[in-house]
Design an enzyme around this catalytic site. Structure first.
Site, PDB file in Angstrom:
ATOM      1  N   SER A 158      40.837  41.414  33.490  1.00 49.11           N
ATOM      2  CA  SER A 158      40.631  42.766  34.010  1.00 49.11           C
ATOM      3  C   SER A 158      41.976  43.437  34.328  1.00 49.11           C
ATOM      4  O   SER A 158      42.784  43.618  33.420  1.00 49.11           O
ATOM      5  CB  SER A 158      39.682  42.682  35.211  1.00 49.11           C
ATOM      6  OG  SER A 158      39.272  43.952  35.627  1.00 49.11           O
ATOM      7  N   ASP A 177      30.190  45.964  28.848  1.00 47.22           N
ATOM      8  CA  ASP A 177      31.145  46.119  29.956  1.00 47.22           C
ATOM      9  C   ASP A 177      31.076  47.563  30.461  1.00 47.22           C
ATOM     10  O   ASP A 177      31.391  48.492  29.705  1.00 47.22           O
ATOM     11  CB  ASP A 177      32.555  45.770  29.442  1.00 47.22           C
ATOM     12  CG  ASP A 177      33.590  45.711  30.551  1.00 47.22           C
ATOM     13  OD1 ASP A 177      33.418  46.412  31.567  1.00 47.22           O
ATOM     14  OD2 ASP A 177      34.568  44.967  30.391  1.00 47.22           O
ATOM     15  N   HIS A 233      31.468  42.926  32.370  1.00 46.61           N
ATOM     16  CA  HIS A 233      32.885  42.816  32.732  1.00 46.61           C
ATOM     17  C   HIS A 233      33.210  41.396  33.209  1.00 46.61           C
ATOM     18  O   HIS A 233      34.346  40.954  33.115  1.00 46.61           O
ATOM     19  CB  HIS A 233      33.224  43.855  33.806  1.00 46.61           C
ATOM     20  CG  HIS A 233      34.699  44.100  33.935  1.00 46.61           C
ATOM     21  ND1 HIS A 233      35.448  44.671  32.923  1.00 46.61           N
ATOM     22  CD2 HIS A 233      35.569  43.839  34.942  1.00 46.61           C
ATOM     23  CE1 HIS A 233      36.718  44.751  33.319  1.00 46.61           C
ATOM     24  NE2 HIS A 233      36.811  44.244  34.535  1.00 46.61           N
TER      25      HIS A 233
HETATM   26  C1  MLT Z   1      42.114  48.389  36.066  1.00 51.76           C
HETATM   27  O1  MLT Z   1      42.181  49.162  37.014  1.00 51.76           O
HETATM   28  O2  MLT Z   1      43.069  47.706  35.678  1.00 51.76           O
HETATM   29  C2  MLT Z   1      40.799  48.317  35.370  1.00 51.76           C
HETATM   30  O3  MLT Z   1      39.996  49.399  35.750  1.00 51.76           O
HETATM   31  C3  MLT Z   1      40.129  47.013  35.625  1.00 51.76           C
HETATM   32  C4  MLT Z   1      39.835  46.807  37.089  1.00 51.76           C
HETATM   33  O4  MLT Z   1      40.707  46.356  37.791  1.00 51.76           O
HETATM   34  O5  MLT Z   1      38.727  47.111  37.517  1.00 51.76           O
END
Ligand code: MLT
Length: 208
Positions: free
Chosen positions: A105, A155, A186
């Site tokens: 992520s 996701d 996700h």
């Molecule tokens: C991010 O902010 O890098 C992406 O939206 C993934 C997350 O951290 O939720």
């Protein structure tokens, strides 16, 4: 380590020939989060696991964002530099080779930024639920760098078009990209672990 360092965990390798892993957690995680994942996908590897230095309502991240999926790109660039410098320093301190990033992520997004901005820092990357980190990335030379991109079909954070764009961007920079879209959201699934383990096994076998 200098004051510019990251809080981190380091676990030395237990088998020669296993690629060191740079573990990069998701939003709200920390340096402990991905140690188990790292051990599972490559049991003999050295593990270097920093904690993101940006806080969002108290939750560690690797760079600032303006909204979900909308990044502060100046901060992405600055933080990728800082993380790259940390890895270079940690390599000297712990005597390890250039690591393969394993990011989830937000951690996958900073790993993608690192590939595009400081490609020499990483030997390759496993990007779990990554997005395009920069709208106007520099022309990077990723010739021969292996990248595994695992996306979730449903996701809610990463649209399919975005992960496809990231795969295209990395391939265009000559990385050797494997992109798989899994029947997942996700969050990680068992398939992520199996594919990541098999992929890194192949990368290590080729390097041997
Ligand atoms: C991010 O902010 O890098 C992406 O939206 C993934 C997350 O951290 O939720």
């Amino acid at each position: 380590m200098t004051e510019n360092s990251f809080i981190h965990r380091f676990e030395p390798a237990t088998s020669a020939g296993s690629a060191p892993l740079l573990l990069l957690h998701g939003t709200g995680g920390d340096e402990n989060d991905l140690l188990g994942l790292g051990r599972m996908i490559s049991p003999g590897s050295a593990l270097l696991s920093p904690r993101g230095r940006v806080l969002e309502h108290g939750m560690p991240r690797f760079f600032r964002r303006l909204a979900e999926g909308v990044f502060d790109e100046n901060d992405v660039r600055r933080r990728a530099q800082e993380l790259g410098d940390f890895v270079i320093e940690a390599r000297k301190q712990y005597g390890i080779a250039a690591p393969v990033a394993v990011g989830f992520s937000n951690g996958a997004n900073i790993a993608a930024a690192l590939l595009l901005l400081k490609p020499e820092v990483l030997a390759g990357a496993i990007l779990l639920r990554a997005m395009v980190p920069l709208s106007d990335p520099p022309a990077a030379d990723l010739a021969g760098k292996p990248v595994l991109l695992l996306s979730g079909q449903s996701d809610p954070i990463v649209p399919a078009s975005n992960s496809a764009k990231l795969a295209a961007l990395l391939s265009h920079a000559a990385a050797s990209v494997t992109h798989r879209v899994l029947p997942a959201g996700h969050q990680l699934s068992q398939a992520d672990l199996t594919l990541a383990r098999d992929w890194i096994g192949n990368v290590e076998a080729k390097a041997a």
